[in-house]
Design an enzyme around this catalytic site. Sequence first.
Site, PDB file in Angstrom:
ATOM      1  CE  LYS A  85      -5.236   3.451   8.123  1.00  9.82           C
ATOM      2  NZ  LYS A  85      -5.481   4.529   8.439  1.00  9.82           N
ATOM      3  CE  LYS A 130      -0.064  -0.021   3.407  1.00  6.20           C
ATOM      4  NZ  LYS A 130      -0.994   0.024   3.499  1.00  6.20           N
ATOM      5  CE  LYS A 169       0.353   9.341   2.375  1.00  2.67           C
ATOM      6  NZ  LYS A 169      -1.186   9.988   2.789  1.00  2.67           N
TER       7      LYS A 169
HETATM    8  P1  AMP Z   1      -2.668   6.379   1.241  1.00  3.74           P
HETATM    9  O1  AMP Z   1      -1.785   7.240   1.680  1.00  3.74           O
HETATM   10  O2  AMP Z   1      -2.961   5.595   2.419  1.00  3.74           O
HETATM   11  O3  AMP Z   1      -4.446   7.555   1.748  1.00  3.74           O
HETATM   12  O4  AMP Z   1      -2.770   6.261  -0.004  1.00  3.74           O
HETATM   13  C1  AMP Z   1      -3.360   6.846  -1.074  1.00  3.74           C
HETATM   14  C2  AMP Z   1      -2.622   5.712  -2.290  1.00  3.74           C
HETATM   15  O5  AMP Z   1      -1.793   5.312  -2.720  1.00  3.74           O
HETATM   16  C3  AMP Z   1      -4.082   4.485  -2.457  1.00  3.74           C
HETATM   17  O6  AMP Z   1      -4.309   4.055  -3.575  1.00  3.74           O
HETATM   18  C4  AMP Z   1      -3.616   3.875  -1.903  1.00  3.74           C
HETATM   19  O7  AMP Z   1      -3.551   2.378  -1.908  1.00  3.74           O
HETATM   20  C5  AMP Z   1      -1.974   3.480  -2.425  1.00  3.74           C
HETATM   21  N1  AMP Z   1      -0.612   3.437  -2.103  1.00  3.74           N
HETATM   22  C6  AMP Z   1      -0.571   3.707  -0.104  1.00  3.74           C
HETATM   23  N2  AMP Z   1       0.710   3.220  -0.178  1.00  3.74           N
HETATM   24  C7  AMP Z   1       1.485   2.197  -1.469  1.00  3.74           C
HETATM   25  C8  AMP Z   1       2.191   0.894  -1.417  1.00  3.74           C
HETATM   26  N3  AMP Z   1       2.957   0.755  -0.800  1.00  3.74           N
HETATM   27  N4  AMP Z   1       2.823   0.651  -2.972  1.00  3.74           N
HETATM   28  C9  AMP Z   1       1.628   0.853  -3.946  1.00  3.74           C
HETATM   29  N5  AMP Z   1       0.237   1.692  -3.123  1.00  3.74           N
HETATM   30  C10 AMP Z   1       0.643   2.577  -2.736  1.00  3.74           C
END
Ligand code: AMP
Length: 328
Positions: free
Chosen positions: A111, A192, A195
């Site tokens: 980041k 990966k 968003k």
């Molecule tokens: P975040 O959107 O970064 O707050 O992530 C929320 C949850 O989604 C966390 O537990 C992350 O580990 C999971 N997560 C985010 N991106 C991925 C992805 N591409 N594949 C699997 N899990 C994800």
Amino acid sequence: MARVFSGIQPSGGMHLGNLLGALRNWVAYQQDHEAVYCVVDLHALTTAPDPAELRDNTMAAATMLLSVGIDPERSTLFVQSAVAEHAELAWMMECTVGFGELRRMTQFKDKSDRSDFVSAGLFTYPALQAADILLYDTDLVPVGDDQRQHIELCRDIAERFNRRYGDTFAVPAPVIPKAGARVMDLQRPTDKMSKSLESAGTIGVLEEPDSVTRKFKRAVTDSDNDARYDPDTKPGVSNLLGILASVTGRTPQAVADDYTQYGPLKADTADAVNELLDPIRRRYQELSSDPAEISRLLQAGADKARTVATTTLERARTNAGLIPRSPT
Ligand code: AMP
Ligand code: TRP
């Protein structure tokens, strides 16, 4: 009953990675665990989002959690900033974690490489995350693979605090699904999924079925036409196999046995994903019509969370030698 805690950032819409990596486990755990789930708006502040957008995204994230099946009767669902104990314990966590430990966090490196302004909060982000988890005497933390390092650090922080000040916190363990823990971008399958919902590589949970189908059809694969699960040499095909496996509750290797060509694999994956998303999209539409009810649920959740959080914070304060706030 074992305690479960997890959090998600209110930054834009949710995607298939969030759903398969984390949220489906959140829903599963609320059946026979004491589950606490949180929209982590203080974490979002680390990158200074527009205030109106942050407000909208916080409500949207809560609405989405309800839409995927978080049941506020069973689980405690709230917004992080509504329970001030998170920010207060975060300070104690910052004083327990090492500068060198924070510097090694790969999410910080990624980041900070991508931003012009790197806030101190972005650096200490894992200390706030540890506070979130430790406030609820958490045993299990369901997350995607990218959070493994943060949960490991949280364990180290808890153990160090307990050594310094006597037994204070439960030491939590991550729960990471076998398939779906790392959903990759459909266009750049070595990155990966993240968003940026307008991107052709990301599937939004609320995306129109036609658009979902189109994005899977155009997913990057390779020219072997050999449906084999091998993430290192065949990242695109393996990502599709992993997604279909996760959605259907099978292993990627077993799914691979059903296909000799990529076309049918893409079509079946799109159909399975649309079937998974359909009821979620419908429920989101319904729930969005009554934001006042969602605010009410979140306030009730925060009140419930606060009763646990104050007790844990008080224990941590006392053990660390802070004198009582008011005479008891
Ligand atoms: P975040 O959107 O970064 O707050 O992530 C929320 C949850 O989604 C966390 O537990 C992350 O580990 C999971 N997560 C985010 N991106 C991925 C992805 N591409 N594949 C699997 N899990 C994800
Ligand atoms: N850092 C997590 C993410 O980016 C979100 C988060 C904040 C979290 N606090 C948490 C996850 C506590 C699990 C437990 O996905």
